[in-house]
Design an enzyme around this catalytic site. Sequence first.
Site, PDB file in Angstrom:
ATOM      1  N   GLU A 176      -3.640   7.592  -4.374  1.00 54.41           N
ATOM      2  CA  GLU A 176      -3.383   7.294  -5.714  1.00 54.41           C
ATOM      3  C   GLU A 176      -4.930   7.216  -6.056  1.00 54.41           C
ATOM      4  O   GLU A 176      -5.805   7.070  -5.336  1.00 54.41           O
ATOM      5  CB  GLU A 176      -2.975   5.786  -5.946  1.00 54.41           C
ATOM      6  CG  GLU A 176      -3.957   4.661  -5.208  1.00 54.41           C
ATOM      7  CD  GLU A 176      -3.101   3.391  -5.359  1.00 54.41           C
ATOM      8  OE1 GLU A 176      -1.938   2.888  -5.103  1.00 54.41           O
ATOM      9  OE2 GLU A 176      -3.972   2.383  -5.835  1.00 54.41           O
ATOM     10  N   ARG A 186       0.777  -1.131  -0.155  1.00 54.53           N
ATOM     11  CA  ARG A 186       0.103  -0.026   0.037  1.00 54.53           C
ATOM     12  C   ARG A 186       0.725   1.077   0.092  1.00 54.53           C
ATOM     13  O   ARG A 186       2.027   1.219   0.552  1.00 54.53           O
ATOM     14  CB  ARG A 186      -0.930   0.136   1.100  1.00 54.53           C
ATOM     15  CG  ARG A 186      -2.043  -0.974   1.040  1.00 54.53           C
ATOM     16  CD  ARG A 186      -3.178  -0.411   0.083  1.00 54.53           C
ATOM     17  NE  ARG A 186      -4.408  -1.366   0.048  1.00 54.53           N
ATOM     18  CZ  ARG A 186      -4.356  -2.352  -0.795  1.00 54.53           C
ATOM     19  NH1 ARG A 186      -3.408  -2.788  -1.713  1.00 54.53           N
ATOM     20  NH2 ARG A 186      -5.588  -3.153  -0.890  1.00 54.53           N
ATOM     21  N   HIS A 194      -1.017   0.261 -10.179  1.00 61.78           N
ATOM     22  CA  HIS A 194      -1.632  -0.633  -9.067  1.00 61.78           C
ATOM     23  C   HIS A 194      -2.171  -1.761  -9.771  1.00 61.78           C
ATOM     24  O   HIS A 194      -3.479  -2.154  -9.869  1.00 61.78           O
ATOM     25  CB  HIS A 194      -2.973  -0.210  -8.379  1.00 61.78           C
ATOM     26  CG  HIS A 194      -3.291  -0.677  -6.894  1.00 61.78           C
ATOM     27  ND1 HIS A 194      -3.763  -0.193  -5.990  1.00 61.78           N
ATOM     28  CD2 HIS A 194      -2.972  -2.117  -6.921  1.00 61.78           C
ATOM     29  CE1 HIS A 194      -3.831  -1.074  -4.971  1.00 61.78           C
ATOM     30  NE2 HIS A 194      -3.790  -2.146  -5.278  1.00 61.78           N
TER      31      HIS A 194
END
Length: 325
Positions: free
Chosen positions: A273, A244, A291
């Site tokens: 993000e 993360r 991601h």
Amino acid sequence: MTNLPKILITRRWPNSPEARVAQMGDVTLRDPDTQMTAKDWMQAAQQFDVIMPTVSDVIPPAFYAAAKGKVRILASYGVGYNHIDVDAAHANGIAVTNTPGVLTDCTADLAMGLLLACARRMGEGERQVRAGQWDGWRPTHMIGKKVAGATLGIVGFGRIGQAMARRAHFGFGMKVVFQNRSAVPEDIKAAAGNAQQLDSVADVATVSDFLSLHCPGGAQTHKLIDASIFDAIKPGAILINTARGDVVDEDALFAALDAGQLAGAGLDVYTGEPALDSRFRTYDTLVLAPHLGSATDGTRDAMGHRAIDNLASFLRGDTPRDLLS
Ligand code: DGY
């Protein structure tokens, strides 16, 4: 709950689990596929028995009390659940499930890919070729770091950390050390290539040529990788983050890059993000992915089916396999 629960799917899913969940009740598939606003969440709190959120959702704190007595379960699509206030959900009678296990291999693959891309300067190299700036092979061109024989440090030795260790050791001849909150049994360490557990993140950082993060997000790991870790890190090391974004103090990351303490980083996740700090784009030594850890056909299907399995068992009155406590 009636026979036809009102179910909200917050983002588009792959076809196979989406078709399956559509049979499970009075289902709303949000269109367009955009992030829900706080207002959308507060309305949903009054409208749905079941919400199936995902890792990029931003749930306003007021949602939980507003959903009390209406929303029965947040059956999340994804393993990470730092987007959900699990205590607040439980306090308001809302069950929470996630989807562990099914994305282990693909996330570890991506972490290994970022490690290799950083070590061998693949992002830089591709940019050079695309820009028409490559002037041919020469003995000193774009020299990277040798992976075989190097030490990989892992922070968080759960499923994904272990899968990363196996890839690094058995696939690429790396030595593996790691930090984990609890002691890891000998058989697990042996299966992960005789990985060695060290006492602290700083201890791992000090001896690692590559440091890969595999811990969960949330309050306990917020800015775990801070200036003190970058000070401790082996000079010239490379950081890999598929966990993360907020596990890393990004100001400290940029300072470590500027100081040359950190040689580069391969990142899949970012604080806040998808709005990236503009400094990320200015370093050639960063490999930046959007991601993508779990983003394969098989895994994204499996995540949806796992979330549905949890919901189906909840609706039957059973305990879902991935019920969070
Ligand atoms: C998860 O499920 O938590 C992942 O970050 C999605 O790739």
